[in-house]
Design an enzyme around this catalytic site. Structure first.
Site, mmCIF file in Angstrom:
data_model
loop_
_atom_site.group_PDB
_atom_site.id
_atom_site.type_symbol
_atom_site.label_atom_id
_atom_site.label_comp_id
_atom_site.label_asym_id
_atom_site.label_seq_id
_atom_site.Cartn_x
_atom_site.Cartn_y
_atom_site.Cartn_z
ATOM 1 N N ALA A 1 -4.867 18.319 -7.750
ATOM 2 C CA ALA A 1 -3.883 18.795 -6.770
ATOM 3 C C ALA A 1 -2.757 17.787 -6.589
ATOM 4 O O ALA A 1 -1.575 18.157 -6.533
ATOM 5 C CB ALA A 1 -4.566 19.075 -5.435
ATOM 6 N N SER A 2 -3.101 16.501 -6.518
ATOM 7 C CA SER A 2 -2.072 15.478 -6.326
ATOM 8 C C SER A 2 -1.161 15.374 -7.537
ATOM 9 O O SER A 2 0.058 15.177 -7.396
ATOM 10 C CB SER A 2 -2.720 14.124 -6.025
ATOM 11 O OG SER A 2 -3.418 13.606 -7.140
ATOM 12 N N TYR B 1 -7.658 15.134 -7.180
ATOM 13 C CA TYR B 1 -6.862 14.448 -8.207
ATOM 14 C C TYR B 1 -5.910 15.428 -8.880
ATOM 15 O O TYR B 1 -4.702 15.166 -8.988
ATOM 16 C CB TYR B 1 -7.803 13.821 -9.231
ATOM 17 C CG TYR B 1 -7.113 13.031 -10.312
ATOM 18 C CD1 TYR B 1 -6.549 11.790 -10.043
ATOM 19 C CD2 TYR B 1 -7.035 13.515 -11.615
ATOM 20 C CE1 TYR B 1 -5.922 11.052 -11.035
ATOM 21 C CE2 TYR B 1 -6.422 12.783 -12.616
ATOM 22 C CZ TYR B 1 -5.861 11.557 -12.320
ATOM 23 O OH TYR B 1 -5.233 10.831 -13.310
ATOM 24 N N ASP C 1 0.881 -1.169 0.000
ATOM 25 C CA ASP C 1 0.000 0.000 0.000
ATOM 26 C C ASP C 1 0.915 1.215 0.000
ATOM 27 O O ASP C 1 1.564 1.504 1.009
ATOM 28 C CB ASP C 1 -0.901 -0.015 1.238
ATOM 29 C CG ASP C 1 -1.873 1.164 1.286
ATOM 30 O OD1 ASP C 1 -1.622 2.172 0.601
ATOM 31 O OD2 ASP C 1 -2.864 1.084 2.032
#
Length: 272
Positions: free
Chosen positions: A156-157, A154, A63
């Site tokens: 921003a990332s 999304y 993860d």
């Protein structure tokens, strides 16, 4: 850069672009360290790659939002192969909700997976990549060049990933490290089915007709070629290239085009 016999980590390898990248890099002779959350899907992929290409494959259930698991991914790769030549930061999730409606936990989840996953994996793979003058790849998006409505977290990332990787590129300018930022447009994959809604639940069926989209296999080939020829940035669709051009010269028009396009999606949260 020769891909044959290189050691390549791919995150988000169990489906979509990541799975296609695993097949493409195996076809070109790379040794693979594959990461995703599902051990079962990774093992199925490993069996297919070994059957089709006699590939040397390590699977590490990971993860990427958890720093310790990203460190373990790098450690296990080094233990198995003795080096890391290529890191492809592909793991990511999307969203579909207006910012006024979305719960903050959804934005945090996107940043944890998309941005921090890239940071963690790069941090622990970088020393070996520097030693081997290897490649770091970030699979971003056109949303990293111009904000997409109903995709605030999304976008921003993806903006954050681009700024981070550009900095890594400059810091290692004289060390022979190659950094590739690859920005697909809308791609036929499962990323929209698992996109998070305002309360964090997956949206299910894709709101878009994916039959005309670029396939994940084609995206994988272009990324592999970008690694091979040590490209700096690649925009992986004509619409994406036009969007990036408009962002520079006609940003107000692009705002309207994006708004209208997203508003036309079935069950769009944007209401005209």
């Amino acid at each position: 850069m020769s891909i044959k016999n290189s050691v390549c980590i791919i995150t988000g390898a169990s489906s979509g672009i990541g799975r296609s990248l695993a097949f493409e890099m195996a076809r070109r002779g790379a040794k693979l360290s594959l990461a995703a959350r599902s051990a079962d899907k990774l093992n199925e992929l490993k069996n297919e790659l070994e059957q089709h290409y006699q590939a040397d494959v390590l699977t590490v259930p990971t993860d990427v939002s958890i720093e310790e698991q990203c460190k373990n991914l790098a450690d296990q790769t080094l233990k198995a192969f003795g080096r890391i030549d290529i890191l492809i930061n592909n793991a990511g999730i999307s969203m579909r909700a207006l910012f006024v409606d979305v719960e903050i936990k959804v934005l945090k989840r996107l940043m944890d997976v998309n941005f921090w996953g890239t940071v963690y994996c790069t941090k622990y793979a970088l020393p070996s990549i520097i030693e081997n003058k290897g490649s770091i790849v970030g699979v971003t998006s056109v949303a990293g060049f111009h904000g997409l409505p109903a995709r605030s977290g999304y976008s921003a990332s993806k903006f954050a990933i681009q700024g981070f990787l550009e900095t890594i590129r400059i810091e290692n300018l004289k060390k022979g490290v190659h950094v590739l930022i690859a920005a697909p447009g809308f791609t036929s994959s499962n990323v929209r089915k698992s996109a998070l809604t305002a309360d964090g639940t997956p949206q299910g069926e894709s709101p878009r007709n994916e039959s005309r989209m670029m396939t994940s296999d084609k995206v994988a080939r272009k990324i592999a070629n970008g690694i091979r020829f040590r490209r700096r940035n690649i925009i992986l669709s004509l619409k994406g290239k036009i969007s990036v051009l408009f962002q520079r010269v006609l940003p107000i028009l692009l705002d309207r085009l994006f708004y209208n396009a997203m508003a036309k999606e079935p069950d769009s949260p944007i209401k005209n």
